[in-house]
Design an enzyme around this catalytic site. Structure first.
Site, PDB file in Angstrom:
ATOM      1  N   LYS A  17       0.842  -1.193   0.000  1.00 42.93           N
ATOM      2  CA  LYS A  17       0.000   0.000   0.000  1.00 42.93           C
ATOM      3  C   LYS A  17       0.880   1.246   0.000  1.00 42.93           C
ATOM      4  O   LYS A  17       1.904   1.290   0.668  1.00 42.93           O
ATOM      5  CB  LYS A  17      -0.883  -0.007   1.254  1.00 42.93           C
ATOM      6  CG  LYS A  17      -1.721   1.244   1.502  1.00 42.93           C
ATOM      7  CD  LYS A  17      -1.080   2.325   2.386  1.00 42.93           C
ATOM      8  CE  LYS A  17      -0.519   1.869   3.688  1.00 42.93           C
ATOM      9  NZ  LYS A  17       0.132   3.040   4.416  1.00 42.93           N
ATOM     10  N   VAL A 102       9.147  -4.669   7.701  1.00 42.52           N
ATOM     11  CA  VAL A 102       8.217  -4.450   8.812  1.00 42.52           C
ATOM     12  C   VAL A 102       8.269  -2.985   9.235  1.00 42.52           C
ATOM     13  O   VAL A 102       9.311  -2.332   9.143  1.00 42.52           O
ATOM     14  CB  VAL A 102       8.594  -5.368   9.995  1.00 42.52           C
ATOM     15  CG1 VAL A 102       7.690  -5.121  11.193  1.00 42.52           C
ATOM     16  CG2 VAL A 102       8.519  -6.837   9.566  1.00 42.52           C
ATOM     17  N   ALA A 103       7.124  -2.458   9.694  1.00 42.09           N
ATOM     18  CA  ALA A 103       7.034  -1.070  10.180  1.00 42.09           C
ATOM     19  C   ALA A 103       7.589  -0.097   9.152  1.00 42.09           C
ATOM     20  O   ALA A 103       8.466   0.715   9.437  1.00 42.09           O
ATOM     21  CB  ALA A 103       7.776  -0.918  11.509  1.00 42.09           C
ATOM     22  N   SER A 104       7.052  -0.173   7.920  1.00 43.71           N
ATOM     23  CA  SER A 104       7.656   0.565   6.818  1.00 43.71           C
ATOM     24  C   SER A 104       6.703   1.497   6.082  1.00 43.71           C
ATOM     25  O   SER A 104       7.085   2.112   5.084  1.00 43.71           O
ATOM     26  CB  SER A 104       8.264  -0.424   5.811  1.00 43.71           C
ATOM     27  OG  SER A 104       7.284  -1.318   5.322  1.00 43.71           O
ATOM     28  N   GLY A 108       2.226  -3.625   5.361  1.00 41.22           N
ATOM     29  CA  GLY A 108       2.768  -4.596   6.288  1.00 41.22           C
ATOM     30  C   GLY A 108       1.722  -5.527   6.869  1.00 41.22           C
ATOM     31  O   GLY A 108       1.025  -6.244   6.156  1.00 41.22           O
ATOM     32  N   GLY A 109       1.583  -5.490   8.191  1.00 40.09           N
ATOM     33  CA  GLY A 109       0.633  -6.351   8.873  1.00 40.09           C
ATOM     34  C   GLY A 109      -0.800  -6.106   8.454  1.00 40.09           C
ATOM     35  O   GLY A 109      -1.621  -7.037   8.405  1.00 40.09           O
ATOM     36  N   ALA A 111      -1.859  -5.205   5.419  1.00 36.55           N
ATOM     37  CA  ALA A 111      -2.052  -5.873   4.134  1.00 36.55           C
ATOM     38  C   ALA A 111      -2.123  -7.382   4.316  1.00 36.55           C
ATOM     39  O   ALA A 111      -2.901  -8.065   3.635  1.00 36.55           O
ATOM     40  CB  ALA A 111      -0.918  -5.500   3.179  1.00 36.55           C
ATOM     41  N   ASP A 143      -5.743   0.848   8.745  1.00 35.29           N
ATOM     42  CA  ASP A 143      -5.491   0.676   7.318  1.00 35.29           C
ATOM     43  C   ASP A 143      -6.059  -0.622   6.748  1.00 35.29           C
ATOM     44  O   ASP A 143      -6.038  -0.816   5.529  1.00 35.29           O
ATOM     45  CB  ASP A 143      -3.982   0.701   7.037  1.00 35.29           C
ATOM     46  CG  ASP A 143      -3.388   2.092   7.092  1.00 35.29           C
ATOM     47  OD1 ASP A 143      -4.159   3.069   7.155  1.00 35.29           O
ATOM     48  OD2 ASP A 143      -2.145   2.205   7.081  1.00 35.29           O
TER      49      ASP A 143
END
Length: 284
Positions: A17, A102-104, A108-109, A111, A143
């Site tokens: 995303k 991760v945490a970008s 991430g989580g 999606a 998100d």
């Protein structure tokens, strides 16, 4: 209800995303923020697959699997949420191939959770619409509903008031993602936002609205991770139509008119900044 279809559509991409623009309007009493954003999605990202199982289980593998839990993960939360909602007593052995940092700031989580819902919706034959899955996913994170919809859309509120929009001038463009391999805390970035409402998004075409817009989290993120400024500086030296940080960072992106231009930009970035992660994809 027991239902599974292990032979058809047993894999799903958790599409990366990007926030083409992200305007923070105000802090809310519950700690969230009122935002306006344009979500867009690449045709690549993490990969999930599923086979039949007695219980709901998760195995995490891939480039960015280190430190991720097989037992405390949004993928499992999403699977259990759908099973409870649809009264499913079948199991599922899910594998997550973690290809995104991760945490970008690129889903991430969120999606991964969204892709899990789409995947198990088919696998368990629950036959919920995307809109129903998006509504169901709201407790999983701000998100996640947009990632469930998985197409260009305008987001308001905390990002969950969604209106899908046509790609317009975005159509046919490709995206280069660049991450400095430095995780940035979303909570810390929002905490350091200046608290000033600089105005809302304008225009109906997503690319034109993005070019006229901004990311209000870019400045606080850059203070926490100055390398973001280096990424944007290099992206702006390429043939990008627009270069910006996504979400709360630290991933930055450039949008290009052709796939060839995006790969040329990737080559230049990697030569200039060798200690970065990159990915090129088309826009959905």
């Amino acid at each position: 209800m027991t239902a599974e279809n292990p032979t058809i559509d047993d894999s799903e991409i958790a599409c990366a995303k990007i926030n083409l623009a992200l305007h923070v309007r105000r802090r809310l009493p519950d700690g969230y923020h009122d935002i306006e954003t344009i979500f867009a999605f690449l045709d690549c990202g993490d990969h999930l697959s599923v086979i039949a199982g007695t219980n709901i289980e998760l195995s995490v593998e891939g480039q960015f699997s280190d430190g991720l839990s097989n037992s405390d993960n949004l993928v499992l939360d999403a699977a259990r949420l759908l099973a409870l909602h649809a009264n499913i007593d079948a199991g599922a052995k899910i594998t997550l191939d973690k290809r995104l940092p991760v945490a970008s700031g690129i889903g991430g989580g969120s999606a991964d959770a969204a892709a899990t819902l789409r995947l198990l919706n088919r696998f368990w034959n629950t036959e919920l619409s995307l809109e129903s899955l998006a509504k169901l996913s709201e407790p999983l994170g701000a998100d996640v509903p947009a990632c469930v919809i998985n197409q260009t859309c305008h987001g308001a509120g905390i990002g969950q008031d969604l209106m899908p929009i046509e790609n317009g001038k975005l159509s046919g463009h490709h995206v280069l993602l660049v991450n400095p391999l430095v995780p940035v805390s979303t909570a810390a970035v929002f905490r350091d936002w200046d608290g000033v409402d600089h105005g809302g998004l304008e225009g109906s075409d997503p690319l034109l609205a993005a070019m006229a817009g901004r990311n209000d989290l870019q400045k606080p993120a850059q203070i926490l991770a100055p390398v973001i400024g280096d990424l944007l500086s290099e992206l702006n030296k390429t043939d990008s139509v627009i270069a910006r940080m996504s979400g709360s960072g630290a991933t930055c992106f450039g949008i290009y008119e052709t796939e060839q231009l995006s790969h040329a930009a990737e080559k230049r970035i990697v030569e200039t900044l060798p200690n970065v992660w990159t990915m090129v994809g088309g826009l959905r």
